[in-house]
Design an enzyme around this catalytic site. Structure first.
Site, mmCIF file in Angstrom:
data_model
loop_
_atom_site.group_PDB
_atom_site.id
_atom_site.type_symbol
_atom_site.label_atom_id
_atom_site.label_comp_id
_atom_site.label_asym_id
_atom_site.label_seq_id
_atom_site.Cartn_x
_atom_site.Cartn_y
_atom_site.Cartn_z
ATOM 1 N N HIS A 80 0.948 -1.247 0.079
ATOM 2 C CA HIS A 80 -0.067 0.147 -0.031
ATOM 3 C C HIS A 80 0.930 1.207 -0.054
ATOM 4 O O HIS A 80 0.429 2.343 -0.657
ATOM 5 C CB HIS A 80 -0.887 0.179 1.178
ATOM 6 C CG HIS A 80 -1.821 -1.023 1.315
ATOM 7 N ND1 HIS A 80 -2.688 -1.419 2.298
ATOM 8 C CD2 HIS A 80 -2.086 -2.156 0.203
ATOM 9 C CE1 HIS A 80 -3.271 -2.372 2.140
ATOM 10 N NE2 HIS A 80 -3.080 -2.862 0.829
ATOM 11 N N HIS A 262 -9.072 -1.924 -5.270
ATOM 12 C CA HIS A 262 -8.029 -2.175 -4.138
ATOM 13 C C HIS A 262 -7.033 -3.078 -4.922
ATOM 14 O O HIS A 262 -5.870 -2.978 -4.558
ATOM 15 C CB HIS A 262 -8.279 -2.717 -2.936
ATOM 16 C CG HIS A 262 -7.494 -3.138 -1.886
ATOM 17 N ND1 HIS A 262 -6.856 -2.081 -1.036
ATOM 18 C CD2 HIS A 262 -6.642 -4.245 -1.928
ATOM 19 C CE1 HIS A 262 -5.962 -2.586 -0.518
ATOM 20 N NE2 HIS A 262 -5.774 -3.841 -0.600
ATOM 21 N N ASP A 266 -3.069 -2.510 -5.213
ATOM 22 C CA ASP A 266 -2.112 -3.540 -4.807
ATOM 23 C C ASP A 266 -1.070 -3.900 -5.924
ATOM 24 O O ASP A 266 0.387 -4.105 -5.668
ATOM 25 C CB ASP A 266 -2.481 -4.736 -4.491
ATOM 26 C CG ASP A 266 -3.016 -5.022 -2.925
ATOM 27 O OD1 ASP A 266 -2.877 -3.961 -2.236
ATOM 28 O OD2 ASP A 266 -3.567 -5.831 -2.680
ATOM 29 N N HIS A 289 -0.322 -10.938 -5.142
ATOM 30 C CA HIS A 289 0.947 -10.581 -4.762
ATOM 31 C C HIS A 289 2.103 -11.632 -5.147
ATOM 32 O O HIS A 289 3.061 -11.010 -5.791
ATOM 33 C CB HIS A 289 1.253 -10.436 -3.143
ATOM 34 C CG HIS A 289 0.302 -9.373 -2.597
ATOM 35 N ND1 HIS A 289 0.340 -7.970 -2.674
ATOM 36 C CD2 HIS A 289 -0.528 -9.690 -1.894
ATOM 37 C CE1 HIS A 289 -0.509 -7.555 -2.299
ATOM 38 N NE2 HIS A 289 -0.981 -8.210 -1.299
#
Length: 305
Positions: A80, A262, A266, A289
């Site tokens: 973030h 969101h 990321d 991720h």
């Protein structure tokens, strides 16, 4: 492309808060840095030389968040903050932190961006670093069907699709390019979790810092009143309830597609570990991720060939 200069922070900014996964409180200070410095984390609790450079080669874990490590020093949940710095055009900064995890705050990049916006940035002498690659790159997870595809371009852009097979979320798309107002359109978008994941995560020592103020909770499957009561007790809040749209009533959505946005937040943060803005058209399907940072590593390999 119009030449642009590198930028750094105009002053220091301090944040204090708990980490989402560890629950440990950290004090973090963002500091200006010289041109061509990049983003460097300093674990001040570990000594004067405990530095972790924010580059893809230093990614050490992608379990629910992105962790970077160098030597004995690690910093987790950097995505973030990295997204805020990238999205706001910060090329050079030092991040001093006195614990292992970046504060989660409200689960978005909003507070980092607000601080940067209020005091602005300082233009530096060197030209901004754009990363160009000469050929298409793709990383794919055959098991999940996730992929990220990069096609060379004169300008950076991202198109992302989120599909969890969820009746509540549906299929969400989000886009970014240099004309996007990152501060208003992406920075406020908070992290999210499915209701059925929460107890499992707590039992496995994750989201120890999660609470009803920093995560959107999606209720995909039927739940019992006892389960709701247990979650209320877990978060130490009055009785929670499920909204008719399938979200827990702890938060009101900023956007109907806040969860998709969101995921884009990321992705921008993880790709920031490539070391600069990427001159490419990027298409991402069901990113996370692991695959995000795999692409950042592939980009860095491509520019060093």
């Amino acid at each position: 492309m119009t030449s642009r200069k590198q930028k750094t922070l105009s002053r220091e900014h301090e944040f204090l808060g708990k980490g989402l996964h560890t629950g440990q409180v950290a004090r973090m200070i963002l500091k200006p840095a010289p041109e061509d410095h990049g983003i460097l984390f300093h674990r001040v609790d570990l000594g004067s030389d405990a530095f972790v450079r924010a580059i893809a080669e230093n990614v050490s874990s992608t379990a629910r968040s992105t962790t970077i490590s160098q030597g004995e020093a690690s910093v987790s949940t950097v995505e973030h903050l990295m997204s805020a710095l990238t999205g706001m055009g910060v090329d050079n900064a030092i991040v001093e932190i006195d614990n292992v995890e970046v504060p989660i705050l409200d689960g978005s990049a909003r507070f980092f961006v607000k601080a940067i916006q209020e005091d602005g940035l300082v233009e530096q002498d060197s030209l901004k670093r754009y990363i160009s690659v000469s050929e298409e790159l793709e990383v794919k997870d055959e098991k999940t069907g996730s992929y990220i595809r990069l096609t060379p371009s004169d300008t950076p852009s991202i198109k992302l699709t989120v599909d969890f097979g969820s009746k509540v979320l549906g299929v969400q798309e989000a886009c970014w390019d240099e004309s996007t107002d990152y501060a208003s359109q992406l920075a406020p978008c908070r992290t999210f979790v499915f209701f059925h994941e929460i107890e499992y995560l707590y039992q496995n020592n994750l989201v120890k810092g999660g609470d009803v103020d920093n995560a959107i909770v999606i209720v995909e499957h039927p739940v019992t009143p006892e389960q709701i009561d247990r979650l209320s007790s877990l978060f130490n809040v009055p009785k929670l309830a499920i909204n008719e749209n399938g979200y827990l009533n702890n938060l009101k959505l900023h956007f109907p597609d806040e969860c998709g946005r969101h995921k884009l937040l990321d992705l921008i943060g993880d790709l920031g570990l490539a070391g600069g803005l990427i001159n490419a058209r990027i298409e991402a399907f069901k990113p996370g991720h692991t695959i995000n940072t795999m692409m950042a590593k592939e980009i860095r390999k491509a520019i060093t060939r």
